[in-house]
Design a protein around this motif. Structure first.
Motif, PDB file in Angstrom:
ATOM      1  N   LYS A 152     -28.449   9.933 -43.259  1.00 27.69           N
ATOM      2  CA  LYS A 152     -29.082  11.012 -44.030  1.00 27.69           C
ATOM      3  C   LYS A 152     -28.058  11.666 -44.947  1.00 27.69           C
ATOM      4  O   LYS A 152     -26.853  11.622 -44.683  1.00 27.69           O
ATOM      5  N   GLY A 153     -28.557  12.300 -46.012  1.00 23.05           N
ATOM      6  CA  GLY A 153     -27.688  13.079 -46.881  1.00 23.05           C
ATOM      7  C   GLY A 153     -27.173  12.308 -48.081  1.00 23.05           C
ATOM      8  O   GLY A 153     -27.734  11.292 -48.491  1.00 23.05           O
ATOM      9  N   GLU A 154     -26.075  12.807 -48.632  1.00 24.78           N
ATOM     10  CA  GLU A 154     -25.471  12.234 -49.828  1.00 24.78           C
ATOM     11  C   GLU A 154     -24.468  11.144 -49.463  1.00 24.78           C
ATOM     12  O   GLU A 154     -23.996  11.085 -48.322  1.00 24.78           O
ATOM     13  N   PRO A 155     -24.124  10.251 -50.429  1.00 18.16           N
ATOM     14  CA  PRO A 155     -23.099   9.228 -50.152  1.00 18.16           C
ATOM     15  C   PRO A 155     -21.791   9.875 -49.683  1.00 18.16           C
ATOM     16  O   PRO A 155     -21.284  10.793 -50.321  1.00 18.16           O
ATOM     17  N   ARG A 156     -21.268   9.372 -48.554  1.00 18.67           N
ATOM     18  CA  ARG A 156     -20.046   9.945 -47.968  1.00 18.67           C
ATOM     19  C   ARG A 156     -19.627   9.093 -46.782  1.00 18.67           C
ATOM     20  O   ARG A 156     -20.357   8.190 -46.365  1.00 18.67           O
ATOM     21  N   SER A 157     -18.455   9.389 -46.239  1.00 18.72           N
ATOM     22  CA  SER A 157     -18.041   8.788 -44.979  1.00 18.72           C
ATOM     23  C   SER A 157     -18.712   9.537 -43.826  1.00 18.72           C
ATOM     24  O   SER A 157     -18.981  10.735 -43.933  1.00 18.72           O
ATOM     25  N   PHE A 158     -18.965   8.840 -42.718  1.00 14.80           N
ATOM     26  CA  PHE A 158     -19.559   9.510 -41.565  1.00 14.80           C
ATOM     27  C   PHE A 158     -18.881   9.034 -40.289  1.00 14.80           C
ATOM     28  O   PHE A 158     -18.350   7.934 -40.205  1.00 14.80           O
ATOM     29  N   ARG A 159     -18.921   9.909 -39.285  1.00 12.22           N
ATOM     30  CA  ARG A 159     -18.416   9.604 -37.936  1.00 12.22           C
ATOM     31  C   ARG A 159     -19.215  10.437 -36.946  1.00 12.22           C
ATOM     32  O   ARG A 159     -19.092  11.655 -36.904  1.00 12.22           O
ATOM     33  N   HIS A 160     -20.071   9.785 -36.186  1.00  7.55           N
ATOM     34  CA  HIS A 160     -20.921  10.494 -35.228  1.00  7.55           C
ATOM     35  C   HIS A 160     -20.885   9.782 -33.889  1.00  7.55           C
ATOM     36  O   HIS A 160     -20.582   8.588 -33.808  1.00  7.55           O
ATOM     37  N   GLY A 161     -21.219  10.523 -32.827  1.00  7.48           N
ATOM     38  CA  GLY A 161     -21.161   9.901 -31.519  1.00  7.48           C
ATOM     39  C   GLY A 161     -21.655  10.789 -30.404  1.00  7.48           C
ATOM     40  O   GLY A 161     -22.396  11.754 -30.633  1.00  7.48           O
ATOM     41  N   ALA A 162     -21.237  10.460 -29.182  1.00  8.99           N
ATOM     42  CA  ALA A 162     -21.690  11.160 -27.988  1.00  8.99           C
ATOM     43  C   ALA A 162     -20.559  11.227 -26.969  1.00  8.99           C
ATOM     44  O   ALA A 162     -19.656  10.390 -26.963  1.00  8.99           O
ATOM     45  N   THR A 163     -20.633  12.253 -26.099  1.00  7.46           N
ATOM     46  CA  THR A 163     -19.630  12.474 -25.066  1.00  7.46           C
ATOM     47  C   THR A 163     -20.278  12.390 -23.689  1.00  7.46           C
ATOM     48  O   THR A 163     -21.365  12.927 -23.474  1.00  7.46           O
ATOM     49  N   PHE A 164     -19.588  11.714 -22.766  1.00 11.33           N
ATOM     50  CA  PHE A 164     -20.062  11.556 -21.398  1.00 11.33           C
ATOM     51  C   PHE A 164     -18.992  12.046 -20.429  1.00 11.33           C
ATOM     52  O   PHE A 164     -17.805  12.110 -20.766  1.00 11.33           O
ATOM     53  N   GLU A 165     -19.436  12.368 -19.203  1.00 18.02           N
ATOM     54  CA  GLU A 165     -18.538  12.815 -18.141  1.00 18.02           C
ATOM     55  C   GLU A 165     -18.633  11.833 -16.983  1.00 18.02           C
ATOM     56  O   GLU A 165     -19.729  11.383 -16.629  1.00 18.02           O
ATOM     57  N   THR A 166     -17.475  11.474 -16.388  1.00 19.36           N
ATOM     58  CA  THR A 166     -17.458  10.566 -15.241  1.00 19.36           C
ATOM     59  C   THR A 166     -16.591  11.162 -14.132  1.00 19.36           C
ATOM     60  O   THR A 166     -15.872  12.142 -14.345  1.00 19.36           O
ATOM     61  N   GLU A 209     -28.679   6.518 -25.870  1.00 21.78           N
ATOM     62  CA  GLU A 209     -29.303   5.958 -24.675  1.00 21.78           C
ATOM     63  C   GLU A 209     -28.227   5.577 -23.666  1.00 21.78           C
ATOM     64  O   GLU A 209     -27.157   5.090 -24.048  1.00 21.78           O
ATOM     65  N   LEU A 210     -28.529   5.821 -22.396  1.00 26.02           N
ATOM     66  CA  LEU A 210     -27.652   5.425 -21.293  1.00 26.02           C
ATOM     67  C   LEU A 210     -28.467   4.594 -20.307  1.00 26.02           C
ATOM     68  O   LEU A 210     -29.509   5.043 -19.845  1.00 26.02           O
ATOM     69  N   ASN A 211     -28.006   3.387 -20.068  1.00 23.97           N
ATOM     70  CA  ASN A 211     -28.701   2.483 -19.148  1.00 23.97           C
ATOM     71  C   ASN A 211     -30.125   2.181 -19.629  1.00 23.97           C
ATOM     72  O   ASN A 211     -31.052   2.039 -18.833  1.00 23.97           O
ATOM     73  N   GLY A 212     -30.314   2.129 -20.963  1.00 24.20           N
ATOM     74  CA  GLY A 212     -31.597   1.760 -21.537  1.00 24.20           C
ATOM     75  C   GLY A 212     -32.593   2.881 -21.665  1.00 24.20           C
ATOM     76  O   GLY A 212     -33.730   2.660 -22.102  1.00 24.20           O
ATOM     77  N   LEU A 213     -32.213   4.141 -21.326  1.00 24.68           N
ATOM     78  CA  LEU A 213     -33.119   5.281 -21.410  1.00 24.68           C
ATOM     79  C   LEU A 213     -32.471   6.402 -22.225  1.00 24.68           C
ATOM     80  O   LEU A 213     -31.241   6.495 -22.293  1.00 24.68           O
ATOM     81  N   PRO A 214     -33.286   7.278 -22.870  1.00 22.10           N
ATOM     82  CA  PRO A 214     -32.704   8.417 -23.582  1.00 22.10           C
ATOM     83  C   PRO A 214     -31.768   9.201 -22.675  1.00 22.10           C
ATOM     84  O   PRO A 214     -32.129   9.554 -21.538  1.00 22.10           O
ATOM     85  N   ALA A 215     -30.565   9.482 -23.161  1.00 23.07           N
ATOM     86  CA  ALA A 215     -29.518  10.056 -22.301  1.00 23.07           C
ATOM     87  C   ALA A 215     -29.732  11.531 -22.018  1.00 23.07           C
ATOM     88  O   ALA A 215     -29.444  12.006 -20.919  1.00 23.07           O
ATOM     89  N   GLU A 216     -30.262  12.291 -22.993  1.00 20.22           N
ATOM     90  CA  GLU A 216     -30.383  13.737 -22.825  1.00 20.22           C
ATOM     91  C   GLU A 216     -31.403  14.059 -21.743  1.00 20.22           C
ATOM     92  O   GLU A 216     -32.551  13.630 -21.791  1.00 20.22           O
ATOM     93  N   GLY A 217     -30.979  14.844 -20.758  1.00 16.55           N
ATOM     94  CA  GLY A 217     -31.864  15.267 -19.690  1.00 16.55           C
ATOM     95  C   GLY A 217     -32.139  14.228 -18.627  1.00 16.55           C
ATOM     96  O   GLY A 217     -32.896  14.489 -17.690  1.00 16.55           O
ATOM     97  N   ALA A 218     -31.536  13.040 -18.735  1.00 15.68           N
ATOM     98  CA  ALA A 218     -31.830  11.960 -17.785  1.00 15.68           C
ATOM     99  C   ALA A 218     -31.016  12.064 -16.498  1.00 15.68           C
ATOM    100  O   ALA A 218     -31.329  11.411 -15.517  1.00 15.68           O
ATOM    101  N   GLY A 219     -29.958  12.872 -16.484  1.00 15.41           N
ATOM    102  CA  GLY A 219     -29.118  12.977 -15.303  1.00 15.41           C
ATOM    103  C   GLY A 219     -28.103  11.857 -15.223  1.00 15.41           C
ATOM    104  O   GLY A 219     -28.080  10.946 -16.062  1.00 15.41           O
ATOM    105  N   PRO A 220     -27.235  11.869 -14.205  1.00 16.56           N
ATOM    106  CA  PRO A 220     -26.163  10.876 -14.108  1.00 16.56           C
ATOM    107  C   PRO A 220     -26.672   9.497 -13.712  1.00 16.56           C
ATOM    108  O   PRO A 220     -27.697   9.359 -13.038  1.00 16.56           O
ATOM    109  N   VAL A 221     -25.939   8.465 -14.140  1.00 15.10           N
ATOM    110  CA  VAL A 221     -26.191   7.083 -13.743  1.00 15.10           C
ATOM    111  C   VAL A 221     -25.100   6.667 -12.765  1.00 15.10           C
ATOM    112  O   VAL A 221     -23.917   6.893 -13.021  1.00 15.10           O
TER     113      VAL A 221
END
Length: 403
Positions: free
Chosen positions: A140-154, A111-123
């Motif tokens: 989700k899945g089996e026991p393991r380490s995880f690292r997930h995230g998102a990329t933005f452009e400014t 979420e970006l600025n309180g709204l779903p980020a995908e398809g929302a356009g720039p803030v």
């Protein structure tokens, strides 16, 4: 005579030596800065390299402040979810735009600025304004380490790309067996059932304090109930306690696949919230056949699409029963917008069977994207309005990639 000649030769040799020495002193070889790779001394001025202080670019007045880009969730139970907000602020004197580019997988809600980020356009952040990037990750899945995230452009020259991540460990002190409520293929006019077990390995009881099916259309199709387990009927004898979750399908009027999410609030300390996918495929008198169509999964898989050329497949929608009393088949909706669908002229094969051509296409010039399902982007969807008395709506899932 011989002695005079000898002194002349000696004088010539000495003269050559002195001349070379004087030339070395007058013209330092490194001043040529030859392409042979001789390094110039450190006292060369900016003028020697063709630059002056006036050539340096002016400092930008765009300034985006990001206090953190990674957050540690710690240990997470499989099936649980956690959320974290990353604050960002415009501390400069010019407006700054922040726009979502991509996330690492569909299991990460952004979420970006309180709204779903995908398809929302720039803030747009004016000087002094702030906003947040929120990441919610479903374990989700089996026991393991995880690292997930998102990329933005400014448009901040110093922070043209922003990457936010949540990290942690998947642990298994509570298990879901199986990890989803899957009905498989069900008849539109008949009830069906799917179930799973919640097993606790650390706590002596499992209770559901509250629950909700998030998608209204799936909530209309599925009822949920809970049956307490005993040590004798638990799927894993090592578990201390368990609870059986039973989902019942109510006969309806909509054909095609359905996907939903069951969220449960529990008494478990390390798994206070459990998230379970719900899925199934409703079949009836209306069906689809053609290249790439998987009837069992209710899924159309398109071949890889070249963005410069586009592509299409031709399917057939078969309607059985008293179709003469039905209205015409229509395209109700498609998602995403790049996915196009067109119906041809119906062909009556018999009084009880009607064939309707269906062309599914991705137009030329579409931007590259992946809509393959799961962690590879949400699948597309085509909804047909059939006019059939029992099943007036038919849904097709579409998996595709544009390269």
């Amino acid at each position: 005579m011989k002695q005079t000649l000898l002194w002349a030769i000696v004088a010539a040799i000495v003269g050559l030596g002195l001349g070379a020495a004087l030339a070395y002193v007058e013209v330092k070889p490194w001043q040529f800065d030859l392409a042979a790779g001789i390094d110039a001394p450190n006292d060369h001025s900016a003028h020697d390299h063709g630059t002056t202080p006036a050539d340096s670019p002016a400092e930008s007045t765009k300034q985006l402040e990001v206090k953190e880009t990674q957050y540690e969730f710690g240990s997470m139970e499989i099936g649980t979810s956690q959320r974290h907000a990353f604050p960002i602020s415009n501390t400069g004197s010019e407006p700054i735009t922040v726009e979502f580019l991509t996330n690492t997988c569909q299991c990460t809600a952004v979420e970006l600025n309180g709204l779903p980020a995908e398809g929302a356009g720039p803030v747009l952040l004016k000087p002094g304004e702030s906003t947040t990037v929120e990441l919610e990750w479903v374990a989700k899945g089996e026991p393991r380490s995880f690292r997930h995230g998102a990329t933005f452009e400014t448009n901040d020259p110093g922070k043209k790309r922003l990457e936010f991540h949540v990290v942690g460990e998947l642990v298994d002190s509570t298990s879901l067996d199986p990890p989803l409520l899957h009905f498989g293929m069900v008849r539109v006019d008949k009830p069906a059932e799917a179930s799973l077990w919640i097993s606790s390995y650390l706590e002596p009881s499992v209770e559901i304090l509250d629950y909700e099916i998030l998608e209204p259309n799936v909530a209309e199709l599925v009822d949920i109930k809970f049956d307490a387990g005993t040590p004798l009927n638990l799927p894993d004898p090592k578990a201390m306690a368990g609870l059986r979750v039973v989902a019942s399908f109510r006969p309806g009027k909509s054909l095609g696949p359905f996907h939903g999410t069951l969220k449960m609030k529990t008494n478990l300390k390390r798994a206070s919230q459990l998230t379970v996918p719900i899925s199934g495929n409703v079949v009836g008198d209306i069906s689809v056949f053609g290249p790439g169509w998987n009837r069992t999964r209710g899924l159309l898989k398109l071949p890889p699409i070249d963005s410069k050329k586009g592509g299409q497949v031709k399917l057939t929608v078969a309607i059985r029963g008293n179709h003469q009393a039905s209205g015409p088949v229509e395209i109700a909706s498609t998602s995403p917008q790049v996915l196009e669908a067109e119906l041809g002229e119906p062909v009556e094969m018999s009084p009880e069977l009607l064939h309707v051509p269906l062309i599914v296409s991705i137009p030329r010039g579409s931007r590259p994207m992946a809509r393959l399902g799961g962690d590879l982007g949400a699948e597309g969807e085509i909804v047909l309005k059939t006019g059939h008395t029992v099943t007036p709506e038919f849904k097709l899932r579409v998996a595709f990639i544009v390269q």
